[in-house]
Design a protein around this motif. Structure first.
Motif, mmCIF file in Angstrom:
data_model
loop_
_atom_site.group_PDB
_atom_site.id
_atom_site.type_symbol
_atom_site.label_atom_id
_atom_site.label_comp_id
_atom_site.label_asym_id
_atom_site.label_seq_id
_atom_site.Cartn_x
_atom_site.Cartn_y
_atom_site.Cartn_z
ATOM 1 N N LEU A 95 -48.981 -26.736 10.490
ATOM 2 C CA LEU A 95 -49.316 -26.586 11.432
ATOM 3 C C LEU A 95 -50.549 -28.326 11.513
ATOM 4 C CD1 LEU A 95 -49.895 -25.607 13.963
ATOM 5 C CD2 LEU A 95 -51.020 -24.111 13.248
ATOM 6 N N VAL A 96 -49.460 -29.133 12.280
ATOM 7 C CA VAL A 96 -51.191 -30.239 13.020
ATOM 8 C C VAL A 96 -51.318 -30.630 14.136
ATOM 9 C CG1 VAL A 96 -48.955 -31.722 12.450
ATOM 10 C CG2 VAL A 96 -51.320 -32.707 11.597
ATOM 11 N N GLN A 97 -51.992 -30.975 14.277
ATOM 12 C CA GLN A 97 -52.057 -31.086 15.987
ATOM 13 C C GLN A 97 -50.797 -32.863 16.338
ATOM 14 O OE1 GLN A 97 -56.214 -31.837 16.221
ATOM 15 N NE2 GLN A 97 -56.619 -29.324 16.434
ATOM 16 N N PRO A 98 -50.891 -32.826 17.830
ATOM 17 C CA PRO A 98 -50.723 -34.629 17.864
ATOM 18 C C PRO A 98 -51.216 -35.234 17.813
ATOM 19 C CG PRO A 98 -50.505 -32.327 19.420
ATOM 20 C CD PRO A 98 -51.482 -31.874 18.184
ATOM 21 N N GLY A 99 -50.541 -36.891 16.397
ATOM 22 C CA GLY A 99 -51.553 -37.784 16.249
ATOM 23 C C GLY A 99 -52.157 -37.166 15.097
ATOM 24 N N GLY A 100 -51.839 -36.145 14.034
ATOM 25 C CA GLY A 100 -52.207 -35.645 12.795
ATOM 26 C C GLY A 100 -50.801 -36.655 11.990
ATOM 27 N N SER A 101 -50.775 -36.104 10.239
ATOM 28 C CA SER A 101 -50.099 -36.602 9.688
ATOM 29 C C SER A 101 -49.765 -35.508 8.692
ATOM 30 C CB SER A 101 -50.284 -38.237 8.787
ATOM 31 O OG SER A 101 -50.477 -39.413 9.727
ATOM 32 N N LEU A 102 -48.079 -35.381 8.382
ATOM 33 C CA LEU A 102 -48.330 -34.844 6.971
ATOM 34 C C LEU A 102 -47.594 -36.230 6.346
ATOM 35 C CD1 LEU A 102 -46.910 -31.169 8.763
ATOM 36 C CD2 LEU A 102 -48.791 -31.853 7.836
ATOM 37 N N ARG A 103 -46.895 -35.607 5.255
ATOM 38 C CA ARG A 103 -46.204 -35.579 3.654
ATOM 39 C C ARG A 103 -45.865 -34.994 3.298
ATOM 40 N NH1 ARG A 103 -46.568 -37.715 -1.837
ATOM 41 N NH2 ARG A 103 -45.461 -39.639 -1.953
ATOM 42 N N LEU A 104 -43.757 -35.177 3.540
ATOM 43 C CA LEU A 104 -43.095 -34.088 2.972
ATOM 44 C C LEU A 104 -42.525 -34.724 1.342
ATOM 45 C CD1 LEU A 104 -41.076 -33.146 6.258
ATOM 46 C CD2 LEU A 104 -43.220 -32.041 4.990
ATOM 47 N N SER A 105 -42.566 -33.744 0.803
ATOM 48 C CA SER A 105 -41.695 -33.939 -0.899
ATOM 49 C C SER A 105 -40.510 -33.329 -0.947
ATOM 50 C CB SER A 105 -42.708 -33.830 -2.262
ATOM 51 O OG SER A 105 -43.812 -34.691 -1.487
ATOM 52 N N CYS A 106 -39.336 -33.597 -1.522
ATOM 53 C CA CYS A 106 -38.380 -33.030 -2.154
ATOM 54 C C CYS A 106 -38.501 -33.450 -3.646
ATOM 55 C CB CYS A 106 -37.430 -33.581 -1.299
ATOM 56 S SG CYS A 106 -35.674 -32.557 -2.178
ATOM 57 N N ALA A 107 -37.972 -31.968 -4.033
ATOM 58 C CA ALA A 107 -38.523 -32.740 -5.458
ATOM 59 C C ALA A 107 -36.699 -32.150 -6.321
ATOM 60 C CB ALA A 107 -39.377 -31.678 -6.442
ATOM 61 N N ALA A 108 -35.908 -32.425 -6.648
ATOM 62 C CA ALA A 108 -34.160 -32.063 -7.578
ATOM 63 C C ALA A 108 -34.782 -31.784 -9.429
ATOM 64 C CB ALA A 108 -33.783 -33.950 -7.314
ATOM 65 N N SER A 109 -33.942 -30.899 -8.924
ATOM 66 C CA SER A 109 -33.594 -30.797 -10.335
ATOM 67 C C SER A 109 -32.611 -30.733 -10.382
ATOM 68 C CB SER A 109 -34.763 -29.718 -11.155
ATOM 69 O OG SER A 109 -34.905 -28.367 -9.719
ATOM 70 N N GLY A 110 -31.949 -30.581 -12.122
ATOM 71 C CA GLY A 110 -30.571 -29.858 -12.634
ATOM 72 C C GLY A 110 -30.215 -30.816 -13.461
ATOM 73 N N SER A 111 -28.797 -31.138 -13.240
ATOM 74 C CA SER A 111 -27.353 -31.583 -14.700
ATOM 75 C C SER A 111 -28.471 -32.603 -13.862
ATOM 76 C CB SER A 111 -26.878 -31.425 -14.629
ATOM 77 O OG SER A 111 -26.302 -32.417 -15.789
ATOM 78 N N ILE A 112 -28.597 -33.743 -13.928
ATOM 79 C CA ILE A 112 -29.002 -35.062 -12.764
ATOM 80 C C ILE A 112 -29.336 -36.318 -14.280
ATOM 81 C CG2 ILE A 112 -29.937 -36.223 -11.433
ATOM 82 C CD1 ILE A 112 -31.056 -33.716 -9.966
#
Length: 123
Positions: free
Chosen positions: A11-28
């Motif tokens: 949850l963030v206020q308008p004008g704020g920032s967030l950083r999303l991360s996606c981590a992949a695992s498995g036979s890659i």
């Protein structure tokens, strides 16, 4: 088989920032394409940003200038930096991987999705 796990929502206020991360695992061995989609309540899932390994990135017009996609191929991670967030950015954000080459160098035809992370922009 590939697993994608998103994190960083909240949850963030308008004008704020967030950083999303996606981590992949498995036979890659490698992942060609990684992307972020979002789905707001009552709406369909839409593309937000896209990154091709060693190639161009793309962000859609509605978030251009505010969102940036990046990835670390060695760590199998993809990030979405979201600045100047607006109420209309509220959605569940999903990570998607396509063009996965497994440890045996075979190209996997499947699309892989994470479970999603909620982003809520509200005052």
């Amino acid at each position: 088989q590939v697993q994608l796990v998103e994190s960083g929502g909240g949850l963030v206020q308008p004008g704020g920032s967030l950083r999303l991360s996606c981590a992949a695992s498995g036979s890659i061995f490698s992942i060609n394409n990684m992307a972020w989609y979002r789905q707001a309540p009552g709406k369909g899932r839409e593309l937000v940003a896209y990154s091709t390994a060693g190639g161009p990135t793309l962000v859609v017009d509605s978030v251009k200038g505010r969102f940036t996609i990046s990835r670390d191929n060695a760590k199998r991670t993809c990030h979405l930096q979201m600045n100047n967030l607006k109420v209309e950015d509220t959605a569940v954000y999903y990570c998607k991987a396509t063009g996965v080459r497994d440890a045996g160098f075979r190209v996997d035809p499947k699309d892989y999705w994470g479970q999603g992370t909620q982003v809520t922009v509200s005052s």
